[in-house]
Design an enzyme around this catalytic site. Structure first.
Site, PDB file in Angstrom:
ATOM      1  N   ASP A  84       0.849  -1.192   0.000  1.00 59.30           N
ATOM      2  CA  ASP A  84       0.000   0.000   0.000  1.00 59.30           C
ATOM      3  C   ASP A  84       0.890   1.250   0.000  1.00 59.30           C
ATOM      4  O   ASP A  84       2.115   1.153   0.232  1.00 59.30           O
ATOM      5  CB  ASP A  84      -0.878  -0.076   1.264  1.00 59.30           C
ATOM      6  CG  ASP A  84      -2.166   0.705   1.151  1.00 59.30           C
ATOM      7  OD1 ASP A  84      -2.484   1.187   0.066  1.00 59.30           O
ATOM      8  OD2 ASP A  84      -2.865   0.821   2.187  1.00 59.30           O
ATOM      9  N   HIS A 181      -9.047   8.823   4.461  1.00 61.33           N
ATOM     10  CA  HIS A 181      -8.497   7.809   5.365  1.00 61.33           C
ATOM     11  C   HIS A 181      -8.807   8.138   6.832  1.00 61.33           C
ATOM     12  O   HIS A 181      -8.726   9.294   7.230  1.00 61.33           O
ATOM     13  CB  HIS A 181      -6.969   7.729   5.217  1.00 61.33           C
ATOM     14  CG  HIS A 181      -6.508   7.295   3.868  1.00 61.33           C
ATOM     15  ND1 HIS A 181      -6.123   8.171   2.887  1.00 61.33           N
ATOM     16  CD2 HIS A 181      -6.361   6.061   3.319  1.00 61.33           C
ATOM     17  CE1 HIS A 181      -5.751   7.506   1.798  1.00 61.33           C
ATOM     18  NE2 HIS A 181      -5.891   6.220   2.026  1.00 61.33           N
ATOM     19  N   GLY A 210      -9.782   4.642   1.858  1.00 61.33           N
ATOM     20  CA  GLY A 210     -10.547   5.246   2.955  1.00 61.33           C
ATOM     21  C   GLY A 210     -11.849   4.519   3.187  1.00 61.33           C
ATOM     22  O   GLY A 210     -12.898   5.130   3.412  1.00 61.33           O
ATOM     23  N   ASN A 231     -10.175  -0.548  -0.301  1.00 59.14           N
ATOM     24  CA  ASN A 231      -9.193  -0.634   0.799  1.00 59.14           C
ATOM     25  C   ASN A 231      -9.824  -0.329   2.153  1.00 59.14           C
ATOM     26  O   ASN A 231     -10.464   0.718   2.317  1.00 59.14           O
ATOM     27  CB  ASN A 231      -8.107   0.426   0.593  1.00 59.14           C
ATOM     28  CG  ASN A 231      -7.140   0.081  -0.512  1.00 59.14           C
ATOM     29  OD1 ASN A 231      -7.381  -0.808  -1.299  1.00 59.14           O
ATOM     30  ND2 ASN A 231      -6.045   0.817  -0.571  1.00 59.14           N
ATOM     31  N   VAL A 232      -9.578  -1.209   3.107  1.00 59.00           N
ATOM     32  CA  VAL A 232     -10.086  -1.011   4.464  1.00 59.00           C
ATOM     33  C   VAL A 232      -8.944  -1.201   5.455  1.00 59.00           C
ATOM     34  O   VAL A 232      -8.207  -2.193   5.379  1.00 59.00           O
ATOM     35  CB  VAL A 232     -11.195  -2.041   4.793  1.00 59.00           C
ATOM     36  CG1 VAL A 232     -11.745  -1.800   6.192  1.00 59.00           C
ATOM     37  CG2 VAL A 232     -12.314  -1.984   3.770  1.00 59.00           C
ATOM     38  N   THR A 234      -8.623   1.256   8.968  1.00 56.23           N
ATOM     39  CA  THR A 234      -8.905   1.807  10.299  1.00 56.23           C
ATOM     40  C   THR A 234      -9.879   0.963  11.118  1.00 56.23           C
ATOM     41  O   THR A 234      -9.624   0.652  12.285  1.00 56.23           O
ATOM     42  CB  THR A 234      -9.461   3.246  10.147  1.00 56.23           C
ATOM     43  OG1 THR A 234      -8.456   4.018   9.483  1.00 56.23           O
ATOM     44  CG2 THR A 234      -9.791   3.871  11.484  1.00 56.23           C
TER      45      THR A 234
HETATM   46  P1  13P Z   1      -9.117   3.377   6.089  1.00 61.79           P
HETATM   47  O1  13P Z   1      -7.997   3.184   7.080  1.00 61.79           O
HETATM   48  O2  13P Z   1      -9.765   4.708   6.223  1.00 61.79           O
HETATM   49  O3  13P Z   1     -10.090   2.244   6.095  1.00 61.79           O
HETATM   50  O4  13P Z   1      -8.423   3.401   4.643  1.00 61.79           O
HETATM   51  C1  13P Z   1      -7.597   2.340   4.267  1.00 61.79           C
HETATM   52  C2  13P Z   1      -6.869   2.679   3.033  1.00 61.79           C
HETATM   53  O5  13P Z   1      -7.359   3.343   2.156  1.00 61.79           O
HETATM   54  C3  13P Z   1      -5.509   2.140   2.909  1.00 61.79           C
HETATM   55  O6  13P Z   1      -4.902   2.493   1.722  1.00 61.79           O
END
Ligand code: 13P
Length: 281
Positions: A84, A181, A210, A231-232, A234
């Site tokens: 990433d 994000h 995000g 993408n996940v 957080t």
């Molecule tokens: P989040 O942490 O907001 O879920 O986003 C993850 C992300 O986009 C990693 O590239």
């Protein structure tokens, strides 16, 4: 089964849906992601975010890749290994050597021409090793700064996207359409019209960053209008931390760290299965 990310993106594009890509830092998360994917029979990606990895000594690209490869070998479902957000050319080369089949070069904060030139430089090397490249056009900022998700100047411009892809030779494109994000202070509203325009102007898989906290109805729309990788991070990390806190509170000084994996993995997998079911493979 470890599978090149590019193949998984093609599967997602053919099925008009998105693969879910989870940020992970350790074996508990990697194990849970891959076994949840196997349970629902969906492809999945494990992503290493260099800042998470190195600053806090969680893992290295080599140890991360080895963990993903060995757990992926236990299952039939396709598992991709992705690097990433990275701006460091040497780190990208290191990840390619470690076995990552897709690397993100993030030049989204740079002027357009510099972003194109740097992405192309990474792609030239990556492609020589059969590795795919994700780039970012526009800028997906941080949810903590509310204006990052609403500032149209940061959004991807549909008329620039096709030229960017042609000249950078990227294999996947992260787009800025209203997500950010981290933890949202305001519910995001994805610009699906803009996404459709970008999708119509290009035939490269599009990526939504995000992912934590975006309502499912918006995700359904995004997945049918061109998003092939989602993408996940957080919310998965937050759940992991909450699980650790609950374990400590439940068992107190009688607790045994050796019991933690079997405590946390089913909880993580419950969450992951629900998320993965958004993928319509
Ligand atoms: P989040 O942490 O907001 O879920 O986003 C993850 C992300 O986009 C990693 O590239």
């Amino acid at each position: 089964m470890i599978t090149p990310v590019k193949e998984i993106l093609k599967m997602a594009s053919d099925a008009n849906t998105s693969v879910i890509a989870f940020n992970c830092v350790d074996y508990n998360q990697i194990y849970s992601v891959i076994h949840a994917a196997e349970k629902v029979n969906k492809p999945v990606l494990c992503m290493l975010y260099p800042e998470h990895a190195e600053l806090n000594n969680w893992c290295t690209p080599e140890s991360f890749a080895a963990a993903v490869q060995s757990v992926a070998a236990e299952v039939k479902t396709p598992v991709g290994l992705h690097l990433d957000h990275c701006q460091d050319f040497n780190y990208i080369i290191r990840a390619i050597r470690a076995g990552f089949s897709c690397v993100m070069y993030d030049g989204s904060m740079l002027p357009l021409e510099e972003n194109i030139a740097n992405t192309k430089r990474v792609a030239d090397v990556a492609h020589a090793f059969g590795v795919a490249v994700e780039a970012e056009l526009g800028h997906v900022g941080f949810a903590a700064t509310v204006t990052d998700q609403s500032n149209l100047d940061l959004y991807t411009q549909p008329d620039v996207a096709a030229d960017f892809i042609t000249r950078s030779t990227c294999d996947a494109l992260a787009v800025a359409i209203g997500s950010a994000h981290g933890v949202y202070k305001q519910t995001p509203h994805l610009d699906i019209n803009r996404l459709s325009e970008i999708n119509a102007a290009t035939d490269t898989p599009l990526v939504l960053h995000g992912g934590s906290g975006i309502p499912n109805d918006q995700l359904d729309q995004a997945f049918t209008h061109g998003i092939n990788k989602f993408n996940v991070g957080t919310e998965f990390f937050q759940l992991y931390y909450d699980t650790l806190k609950d374990f400590g509170q439940k068992y107190g000084s009688e607790g045994n760290i050796f019991d933690f994996p079997s405590y946390c993995q089913p909880i993580l997998m419950d969450y992951l299965v629900k998320k993965l079911e958004l993928s319509k493979f």
